[in-house]
Write a protein that holds these residues in place. Structure first.
Motif, PDB file in Angstrom:
ATOM      1  N   PRO A  19       0.854  -1.193   0.000  1.00  0.00           N
ATOM      2  CA  PRO A  19       0.000   0.000   0.000  1.00  0.00           C
ATOM      3  C   PRO A  19       0.883   1.235   0.000  1.00  0.00           C
ATOM      4  O   PRO A  19       1.824   1.328   0.779  1.00  0.00           O
ATOM      5  CB  PRO A  19      -0.779  -0.127   1.316  1.00  0.00           C
ATOM      6  CG  PRO A  19       0.048  -1.010   2.188  1.00  0.00           C
ATOM      7  CD  PRO A  19       0.807  -1.923   1.266  1.00  0.00           C
ATOM      8  N   MET A  20       0.622   2.177  -0.894  1.00  0.00           N
ATOM      9  CA  MET A  20       1.409   3.418  -0.951  1.00  0.00           C
ATOM     10  C   MET A  20       0.416   4.574  -0.972  1.00  0.00           C
ATOM     11  O   MET A  20      -0.372   4.718  -1.909  1.00  0.00           O
ATOM     12  CB  MET A  20       2.301   3.422  -2.203  1.00  0.00           C
ATOM     13  CG  MET A  20       3.372   2.322  -2.152  1.00  0.00           C
ATOM     14  SD  MET A  20       4.470   2.307  -3.574  1.00  0.00           S
ATOM     15  CE  MET A  20       3.485   1.434  -4.787  1.00  0.00           C
ATOM     16  N   MET A  21       0.479   5.378   0.093  1.00  0.00           N
ATOM     17  CA  MET A  21      -0.502   6.453   0.281  1.00  0.00           C
ATOM     18  C   MET A  21      -0.606   7.351  -0.955  1.00  0.00           C
ATOM     19  O   MET A  21       0.421   7.791  -1.492  1.00  0.00           O
ATOM     20  CB  MET A  21      -0.092   7.293   1.487  1.00  0.00           C
ATOM     21  CG  MET A  21      -1.142   8.285   1.881  1.00  0.00           C
ATOM     22  SD  MET A  21      -0.603   9.180   3.346  1.00  0.00           S
ATOM     23  CE  MET A  21      -1.995  10.250   3.563  1.00  0.00           C
ATOM     24  N   ASN A  69      -5.528  -1.316   3.093  1.00  0.00           N
ATOM     25  CA  ASN A  69      -4.531  -0.993   4.122  1.00  0.00           C
ATOM     26  C   ASN A  69      -5.170  -0.105   5.179  1.00  0.00           C
ATOM     27  O   ASN A  69      -5.809   0.896   4.852  1.00  0.00           O
ATOM     28  CB  ASN A  69      -3.350  -0.259   3.481  1.00  0.00           C
ATOM     29  CG  ASN A  69      -2.349   0.311   4.488  1.00  0.00           C
ATOM     30  OD1 ASN A  69      -1.923   1.449   4.376  1.00  0.00           O
ATOM     31  ND2 ASN A  69      -1.961  -0.473   5.469  1.00  0.00           N
ATOM     32  N   SER A  95      -1.041  -1.631   9.399  1.00  0.00           N
ATOM     33  CA  SER A  95       0.323  -1.123   9.629  1.00  0.00           C
ATOM     34  C   SER A  95       0.309  -0.028  10.688  1.00  0.00           C
ATOM     35  O   SER A  95      -0.739   0.531  10.998  1.00  0.00           O
ATOM     36  CB  SER A  95       0.926  -0.603   8.318  1.00  0.00           C
ATOM     37  OG  SER A  95       0.111   0.360   7.700  1.00  0.00           O
ATOM     38  N   LYS A 137       8.892  -6.338   7.386  1.00  0.00           N
ATOM     39  CA  LYS A 137       9.289  -5.200   6.549  1.00  0.00           C
ATOM     40  C   LYS A 137      10.648  -4.668   6.994  1.00  0.00           C
ATOM     41  O   LYS A 137      10.801  -4.123   8.085  1.00  0.00           O
ATOM     42  CB  LYS A 137       8.216  -4.105   6.691  1.00  0.00           C
ATOM     43  CG  LYS A 137       8.427  -2.882   5.820  1.00  0.00           C
ATOM     44  CD  LYS A 137       7.232  -1.932   6.000  1.00  0.00           C
ATOM     45  CE  LYS A 137       7.247  -0.795   5.004  1.00  0.00           C
ATOM     46  NZ  LYS A 137       8.212   0.246   5.342  1.00  0.00           N
ATOM     47  N   SER A 141      13.139  -0.634   2.924  1.00  0.00           N
ATOM     48  CA  SER A 141      11.838  -0.312   2.304  1.00  0.00           C
ATOM     49  C   SER A 141      11.633   1.172   2.086  1.00  0.00           C
ATOM     50  O   SER A 141      12.092   1.993   2.884  1.00  0.00           O
ATOM     51  CB  SER A 141      10.693  -0.696   3.249  1.00  0.00           C
ATOM     52  OG  SER A 141      10.655  -2.033   3.511  1.00  0.00           O
ATOM     53  N   GLY A 142      10.823   1.500   1.065  1.00  0.00           N
ATOM     54  CA  GLY A 142      10.333   2.862   0.930  1.00  0.00           C
ATOM     55  C   GLY A 142       9.237   3.127   1.945  1.00  0.00           C
ATOM     56  O   GLY A 142       8.598   2.203   2.437  1.00  0.00           O
ATOM     57  N   GLY A 172      13.148  -4.038  -0.307  1.00  0.00           N
ATOM     58  CA  GLY A 172      14.316  -4.375  -1.116  1.00  0.00           C
ATOM     59  C   GLY A 172      14.077  -5.488  -2.118  1.00  0.00           C
ATOM     60  O   GLY A 172      15.036  -6.036  -2.659  1.00  0.00           O
ATOM     61  N   GLY A 193       6.683  -2.558  -3.109  1.00  0.00           N
ATOM     62  CA  GLY A 193       6.154  -1.217  -3.298  1.00  0.00           C
ATOM     63  C   GLY A 193       6.900  -0.472  -4.388  1.00  0.00           C
ATOM     64  O   GLY A 193       6.386  -0.232  -5.483  1.00  0.00           O
ATOM     65  N   THR A 194       8.175  -0.141  -4.092  1.00  0.00           N
ATOM     66  CA  THR A 194       8.975   0.706  -4.986  1.00  0.00           C
ATOM     67  C   THR A 194       8.930   0.240  -6.444  1.00  0.00           C
ATOM     68  O   THR A 194       8.785   1.056  -7.354  1.00  0.00           O
ATOM     69  CB  THR A 194      10.437   0.748  -4.474  1.00  0.00           C
ATOM     70  OG1 THR A 194      10.423   1.338  -3.174  1.00  0.00           O
ATOM     71  CG2 THR A 194      11.338   1.555  -5.380  1.00  0.00           C
ATOM     72  N   GLY A 270       8.253   8.738  -1.264  1.00  0.00           N
ATOM     73  CA  GLY A 270       8.861   7.583  -0.612  1.00  0.00           C
ATOM     74  C   GLY A 270       9.418   6.643  -1.676  1.00  0.00           C
ATOM     75  O   GLY A 270       8.814   6.483  -2.736  1.00  0.00           O
TER      76      GLY A 270
HETATM   77  C1  FMN Z   1       5.638   6.053  -1.806  1.00  0.00           C
HETATM   78  C2  FMN Z   1       5.347   5.040  -0.722  1.00  0.00           C
HETATM   79  C3  FMN Z   1       4.231   5.209   0.079  1.00  0.00           C
HETATM   80  C4  FMN Z   1       3.934   4.260   1.081  1.00  0.00           C
HETATM   81  N1  FMN Z   1       2.777   4.410   1.811  1.00  0.00           N
HETATM   82  C5  FMN Z   1       2.418   3.431   2.688  1.00  0.00           C
HETATM   83  C6  FMN Z   1       1.136   3.471   3.333  1.00  0.00           C
HETATM   84  O1  FMN Z   1       0.309   4.366   3.088  1.00  0.00           O
HETATM   85  N2  FMN Z   1       0.845   2.476   4.228  1.00  0.00           N
HETATM   86  C7  FMN Z   1       1.735   1.448   4.495  1.00  0.00           C
HETATM   87  O2  FMN Z   1       1.416   0.575   5.307  1.00  0.00           O
HETATM   88  N3  FMN Z   1       2.939   1.374   3.868  1.00  0.00           N
HETATM   89  C8  FMN Z   1       3.277   2.317   2.968  1.00  0.00           C
HETATM   90  N4  FMN Z   1       4.463   2.198   2.268  1.00  0.00           N
HETATM   91  C9  FMN Z   1       5.303   0.968   2.422  1.00  0.00           C
HETATM   92  C10 FMN Z   1       4.925  -0.068   1.338  1.00  0.00           C
HETATM   93  O3  FMN Z   1       3.626  -0.538   1.548  1.00  0.00           O
HETATM   94  C11 FMN Z   1       5.867  -1.290   1.337  1.00  0.00           C
HETATM   95  O4  FMN Z   1       5.876  -1.888   2.597  1.00  0.00           O
HETATM   96  C12 FMN Z   1       7.290  -0.952   0.915  1.00  0.00           C
HETATM   97  O5  FMN Z   1       7.268  -0.150  -0.240  1.00  0.00           O
HETATM   98  C13 FMN Z   1       8.077  -2.247   0.640  1.00  0.00           C
HETATM   99  O6  FMN Z   1       9.410  -2.001   0.374  1.00  0.00           O
HETATM  100  P1  FMN Z   1       9.995  -1.662  -1.109  1.00  0.00           P
HETATM  101  O7  FMN Z   1       9.654  -0.242  -1.325  1.00  0.00           O
HETATM  102  O8  FMN Z   1      11.462  -1.899  -0.960  1.00  0.00           O
HETATM  103  O9  FMN Z   1       9.336  -2.580  -2.085  1.00  0.00           O
HETATM  104  C14 FMN Z   1       4.793   3.142   1.282  1.00  0.00           C
HETATM  105  C15 FMN Z   1       5.920   2.994   0.450  1.00  0.00           C
HETATM  106  C16 FMN Z   1       6.197   3.914  -0.547  1.00  0.00           C
HETATM  107  C17 FMN Z   1       7.391   3.687  -1.448  1.00  0.00           C
END
Ligand code: FMN
Length: 310
Positions: A19-21, A69, A95, A137, A141-142, A172, A193-194, A270
């Motif tokens: 989930p990415m806000m 999420n 989360s 996590k 992570s982002g 990662g 996510g990323t 992020g």
């Molecule tokens: C731009 C962005 C926004 C994110 N927003 C949320 C969010 O709203 N809620 C949440 O639980 N995690 C959030 N995350 C974390 C991601 O859900 C995820 O756990 C993470 O991106 C995994 O690592 P990775 O970026 O290395 O793939 C966000 C990550 C990014 C990159």
């Protein structure tokens, strides 16, 4: 091979969308589920109207399962649980906390819950409270991370050894090699996510997608706040925050500028350390297909290890 999380969530591949806000919205979520993974709607900051509109849009595009999420730091998190139950949502990614009362509410509505955790104690607590799986996590992570700062490689096997529920590795992971590495550590699946920021269906501005495709491994920075840290793609604004972290600049306080504006120096985004691996912008379906073929190729390569001679 039967993956426990595929059975629990009724999905084809053991891959969850992070989930990415403001970013994991209907187009990305629906495309992800449609491609065989589990899409997850980032609900933080949504009003009731926006939330229900997003659900309707996802359902117009897919009848496959997707998750919601609930980030407990969001002021209206409890209301989002209520709307989700009314919308018959069956899967939740929880989360930034796990309030017991709300866990019971979701469980009594027969929802499945996957809890984001950043250390062994949190994973054991979540298991004791009855969640269906944990998402381990790592600090690469982002987005928001724990101040524990444990990386995915040491985190996942220690959690796998400490709990008996499914463990999903996050942080990662950017391709099929990362997926196989997570399996080798004992994970039941991955959350990414990323990697999906740079896909056709992702609604971030093209300026950001282009910037991320040019990014290298050192192009993220982690900013410490009193209770957590956030990993951002390194731009001018992020580097100012490293020196002077201001809570009013946090993404959930600033609205959805990242999907509307293309100012790559002033808008915070992020992103995780795997960003340097992201060199192509494909559709979600093509990205997932590629990850699956890399997974198979990596496993074939590793089979040669069994004939290694000392
Ligand atoms: C731009 C962005 C926004 C994110 N927003 C949320 C969010 O709203 N809620 C949440 O639980 N995690 C959030 N995350 C974390 C991601 O859900 C995820 O756990 C993470 O991106 C995994 O690592 P990775 O970026 O290395 O793939 C966000 C990550 C990014 C990159």
């Amino acid at each position: 091979m039967n993956f426990r999380i595929c059975k629990i969530c009724n999905i084809k591949y053991p891959i969850f969308l992070g989930p990415m806000m403001h970013i994991s919205r209907a187009p990305l979520v629906a495309a992800f589920s449609q491609a065989g993974g589990l899409g997850c709607l980032a609900s933080s900051g949504m009003t009731e109207g926006e939330f229900r509109r997003q659900i309707a849009l996802i359902r117009e595009q897919t009848d496959l399962p997707f998750a919601i999420n609930i980030a407990w730091i969001t002021p209206n998190a409890e209301e989002i649980v209520q709307w989700s139950i009314e919308e018959n949502i069956g899967i939740f990614i929880s989360s930034a906390g796990l309030p017991e009362k709300n866990l019971r509410r979701i469980k009594s509505a027969e929802g499945k819950i996957f809890q984001m955790v950043a250390n062994v104690t949190q994973a054991q607590k979540a298991e004791a409270l009855g969640v269906d799986g944990v998402i381990a996590k790592g600090f690469e992570s982002g987005g928001v991370n724990s101040l524990n700062a444990i990386a995915t490689l040491p985190l996942v096997p220690q959690i796998v050894d400490a709990v008996s529920i499914p463990v999903i590795a996050a942080g990662g992971i950017g391709d099929g090699r990362g997926l196989v590495a997570a399996f080798a550590l004992g994970a039941d699946g991955v959350l990414m996510g990323t990697r999906f920021l740079v896909t056709h269906e992702c609604t971030v501005h093209n300026n950001f997608k282009n910037a991320l495709m040019n990014a290298i491994d050192t192009d993220t920075t982690s900013i410490n706040f009193p209770e957590f840290s956030i990993r951002f793609w390194k731009n001018k604004r992020a580097m100012e925050l490293v020196v002077d972290p201001k809570v009013e600049d946090l993404p959930w306080k600033r609205g959805s500028e990242v999907i509307q504006g293309g100012d790559t120096e002033r808008i915070l985004l992020g992103a995780g350390q795997i960003v340097g691996l992201v060199k192509t912008c494909l559709s979600v379906q093509e990205t997932i297909d590629r990850i699956i073929s890399e997974w198979k190729m990596t496993v074939r390569k590793l089979q040669n290890l069994t004939s290694f001679e000392y």
